[in-house]
Design a protein around this motif. Structure first.
Motif, PDB file in Angstrom:
ATOM      1  N   GLU A 123      42.444  29.040  37.598  1.00  0.00           N
ATOM      2  CA  GLU A 123      41.589  29.939  37.408  1.00  0.00           C
ATOM      3  C   GLU A 123      41.845  31.072  38.428  1.00  0.00           C
ATOM      4  OE1 GLU A 123      39.722  30.736  34.449  1.00  0.00           O
ATOM      5  OE2 GLU A 123      40.948  29.023  33.890  1.00  0.00           O
ATOM      6  N   PRO A 124      41.531  32.547  38.178  1.00  0.00           N
ATOM      7  CA  PRO A 124      41.683  33.638  39.017  1.00  0.00           C
ATOM      8  C   PRO A 124      40.688  33.309  40.072  1.00  0.00           C
ATOM      9  CG  PRO A 124      41.973  34.570  36.701  1.00  0.00           C
ATOM     10  CD  PRO A 124      41.572  33.068  36.863  1.00  0.00           C
ATOM     11  N   PRO A 125      40.879  33.642  41.405  1.00  0.00           N
ATOM     12  CA  PRO A 125      40.032  33.355  42.227  1.00  0.00           C
ATOM     13  C   PRO A 125      38.609  34.364  42.251  1.00  0.00           C
ATOM     14  CG  PRO A 125      41.904  34.430  43.276  1.00  0.00           C
ATOM     15  CD  PRO A 125      42.044  34.234  41.858  1.00  0.00           C
ATOM     16  N   PRO A 126      37.578  34.174  42.822  1.00  0.00           N
ATOM     17  CA  PRO A 126      36.484  35.233  42.718  1.00  0.00           C
ATOM     18  C   PRO A 126      36.711  36.319  43.635  1.00  0.00           C
ATOM     19  CG  PRO A 126      35.818  33.210  43.659  1.00  0.00           C
ATOM     20  CD  PRO A 126      37.032  33.033  43.276  1.00  0.00           C
ATOM     21  N   GLU A 127      37.642  36.187  44.614  1.00  0.00           N
ATOM     22  CA  GLU A 127      38.005  37.426  45.608  1.00  0.00           C
ATOM     23  C   GLU A 127      39.439  37.286  45.904  1.00  0.00           C
ATOM     24  OE1 GLU A 127      35.710  36.713  49.168  1.00  0.00           O
ATOM     25  OE2 GLU A 127      33.733  36.981  48.416  1.00  0.00           O
ATOM     26  N   ARG A 128      40.001  38.274  46.563  1.00  0.00           N
ATOM     27  CA  ARG A 128      41.473  38.495  46.378  1.00  0.00           C
ATOM     28  C   ARG A 128      42.012  37.280  47.433  1.00  0.00           C
ATOM     29  NH1 ARG A 128      43.599  44.018  47.384  1.00  0.00           N
ATOM     30  NH2 ARG A 128      43.340  43.897  45.223  1.00  0.00           N
ATOM     31  N   GLU A 129      42.865  36.747  46.767  1.00  0.00           N
ATOM     32  CA  GLU A 129      43.683  36.091  47.778  1.00  0.00           C
ATOM     33  C   GLU A 129      45.087  36.144  47.447  1.00  0.00           C
ATOM     34  OE1 GLU A 129      43.401  31.876  46.128  1.00  0.00           O
ATOM     35  OE2 GLU A 129      41.142  31.649  46.693  1.00  0.00           O
ATOM     36  N   ILE A 130      45.886  35.987  48.674  1.00  0.00           N
ATOM     37  CA  ILE A 130      47.265  36.096  48.963  1.00  0.00           C
ATOM     38  C   ILE A 130      47.827  35.131  49.760  1.00  0.00           C
ATOM     39  CG2 ILE A 130      49.181  37.793  49.668  1.00  0.00           C
ATOM     40  CD1 ILE A 130      47.308  39.869  49.586  1.00  0.00           C
ATOM     41  N   ASN A 131      48.747  34.281  49.041  1.00  0.00           N
ATOM     42  CA  ASN A 131      49.606  33.165  49.776  1.00  0.00           C
ATOM     43  C   ASN A 131      50.819  33.415  49.769  1.00  0.00           C
ATOM     44  OD1 ASN A 131      47.114  31.662  50.064  1.00  0.00           O
ATOM     45  ND2 ASN A 131      47.040  31.287  47.967  1.00  0.00           N
ATOM     46  N   VAL A 132      51.545  33.283  50.951  1.00  0.00           N
ATOM     47  CA  VAL A 132      52.809  33.132  51.260  1.00  0.00           C
ATOM     48  C   VAL A 132      53.233  31.830  51.730  1.00  0.00           C
ATOM     49  CG1 VAL A 132      55.048  34.517  52.115  1.00  0.00           C
ATOM     50  CG2 VAL A 132      53.015  35.445  51.052  1.00  0.00           C
ATOM     51  N   THR A 166      39.405  38.716  41.138  1.00  0.00           N
ATOM     52  CA  THR A 166      38.654  39.159  40.108  1.00  0.00           C
ATOM     53  C   THR A 166      37.767  40.331  40.319  1.00  0.00           C
ATOM     54  OG1 THR A 166      38.535  36.889  39.536  1.00  0.00           O
ATOM     55  CG2 THR A 166      36.666  38.093  38.712  1.00  0.00           C
ATOM     56  N   VAL A 167      37.945  41.396  39.329  1.00  0.00           N
ATOM     57  CA  VAL A 167      37.263  42.631  39.479  1.00  0.00           C
ATOM     58  C   VAL A 167      36.337  42.692  38.190  1.00  0.00           C
ATOM     59  CG1 VAL A 167      37.572  45.179  39.846  1.00  0.00           C
ATOM     60  CG2 VAL A 167      39.107  43.541  40.850  1.00  0.00           C
ATOM     61  N   GLY A 168      35.067  42.578  38.333  1.00  0.00           N
ATOM     62  CA  GLY A 168      34.207  42.832  37.160  1.00  0.00           C
ATOM     63  C   GLY A 168      34.439  41.712  36.330  1.00  0.00           C
ATOM     64  N   ASN A 169      34.700  41.861  35.026  1.00  0.00           N
ATOM     65  CA  ASN A 169      34.971  40.892  34.122  1.00  0.00           C
ATOM     66  C   ASN A 169      36.417  40.406  33.926  1.00  0.00           C
ATOM     67  OD1 ASN A 169      35.804  42.977  32.544  1.00  0.00           O
ATOM     68  ND2 ASN A 169      34.796  42.296  30.894  1.00  0.00           N
ATOM     69  N   PHE A 170      37.403  41.049  34.594  1.00  0.00           N
ATOM     70  CA  PHE A 170      38.719  40.488  34.746  1.00  0.00           C
ATOM     71  C   PHE A 170      38.965  40.063  35.867  1.00  0.00           C
ATOM     72  CE2 PHE A 170      43.095  41.957  35.524  1.00  0.00           C
ATOM     73  CZ  PHE A 170      43.790  40.924  34.372  1.00  0.00           C
ATOM     74  N   LYS A 227      48.651  35.341  34.789  1.00  0.00           N
ATOM     75  CA  LYS A 227      47.414  34.864  34.017  1.00  0.00           C
ATOM     76  C   LYS A 227      46.434  36.064  34.057  1.00  0.00           C
ATOM     77  CE  LYS A 227      44.377  31.137  33.478  1.00  0.00           C
ATOM     78  NZ  LYS A 227      44.020  29.564  33.824  1.00  0.00           N
ATOM     79  N   GLY A 228      45.999  36.510  32.953  1.00  0.00           N
ATOM     80  CA  GLY A 228      44.535  37.423  33.003  1.00  0.00           C
ATOM     81  C   GLY A 228      43.562  36.811  32.298  1.00  0.00           C
ATOM     82  N   VAL A 229      42.223  36.821  32.667  1.00  0.00           N
ATOM     83  CA  VAL A 229      41.066  36.326  32.214  1.00  0.00           C
ATOM     84  C   VAL A 229      40.070  37.171  32.006  1.00  0.00           C
ATOM     85  CG1 VAL A 229      39.293  34.475  32.300  1.00  0.00           C
ATOM     86  CG2 VAL A 229      41.549  34.147  33.147  1.00  0.00           C
ATOM     87  N   TRP A 230      39.642  37.620  30.659  1.00  0.00           N
ATOM     88  CA  TRP A 230      38.552  38.677  30.470  1.00  0.00           C
ATOM     89  C   TRP A 230      37.366  37.534  30.006  1.00  0.00           C
ATOM     90  CZ3 TRP A 230      43.514  39.586  29.200  1.00  0.00           C
ATOM     91  CH2 TRP A 230      43.779  40.808  29.635  1.00  0.00           C
ATOM     92  N   THR A 231      36.077  37.818  31.094  1.00  0.00           N
ATOM     93  CA  THR A 231      35.105  37.099  30.650  1.00  0.00           C
ATOM     94  C   THR A 231      34.181  38.268  30.047  1.00  0.00           C
ATOM     95  OG1 THR A 231      35.240  35.777  32.406  1.00  0.00           O
ATOM     96  CG2 THR A 231      33.054  35.641  31.387  1.00  0.00           C
ATOM     97  N   PHE A 232      33.449  38.144  28.642  1.00  0.00           N
ATOM     98  CA  PHE A 232      32.860  39.096  27.956  1.00  0.00           C
ATOM     99  C   PHE A 232      31.361  38.768  28.098  1.00  0.00           C
ATOM    100  CE2 PHE A 232      36.988  39.070  25.568  1.00  0.00           C
ATOM    101  CZ  PHE A 232      37.538  40.181  25.852  1.00  0.00           C
TER     102      PHE A 232
END
Length: 168
Positions: free
Chosen positions: A7-16, A35-39, A67-72
């Protein structure tokens, strides 16, 4: 087979990351998610190259996933996903390189290889009506292209296939 991606992380994550191994094995990748707002989203790219432990056993892979997830609402979400994979795999045959160079027709596998590309698009709509009642509707489309000699195929001759799978 049910593959569940992260799932998308709740805060920005960058991995190399990168790996190096025997037989000129190189693997690397990068990902970003937030994750920004509901996306929420997650994007991943990676690659692999291995020259193999003997002649004609090379393997190359490249992959991209988004992957994009919209939580309505707490019980309702829409997930859209795409991925692309590009794979090349060689098989060495059953004779040495010198034997092959002298007369390639004596090999059981004629320096076979396969090139395969997969592209998938999918979507899932989920709604939780109550603790005991929910619905999930999903659709996916996958396009596959493959080419290579028959040693790695169920068909005779050189394979050059393209087909589409649709699932609901």
């Amino acid at each position: 087979i049910n593959i569940i991606t992260k799932e998308p992380p709740p805060e920005r994550e960058i991995n190399v990351w990168a790996e190096v191994g025997s037989w000129e094995r190189y693997r690397s990748g990068a990902s970003i998610g937030d994750t920004v707002g509901n996306f929420g989203y997650k994007v991943d790219v990676n690659g692999l190259t291995v020259d193999g432990w003997r002649d004609s056993t090379k393997r190359e892979e490249k992959a991209f996933t988004a992957k994009g997830v919209w939580t309505f609402s707490p019980g309702t979400k829409l997930t859209l996903r795409t991925d692309h994979q590009d794979k090349m795999i060689q098989q060495p045959g059953s004779i040495t390189k010198d034997q092959y160079d002298a007369d390639w027709r004596q090999a059981d596998v004629y320096d076979a290889y396969s090139n395969t590309q997969f592209t998938t698009l999918s979507g899932i709509y989920e709604h939780q009506f109550s603790d005991k009642v929910s619905t999930k509707v999903s659709y996916s489309a996958r396009k596959t292209n493959t080419d290579g000699p028959t040693a790695l195929s169920y068909k005779s001759g050189f394979v050059d296939d393209e087909y589409m799978d649709n699932n609901l």
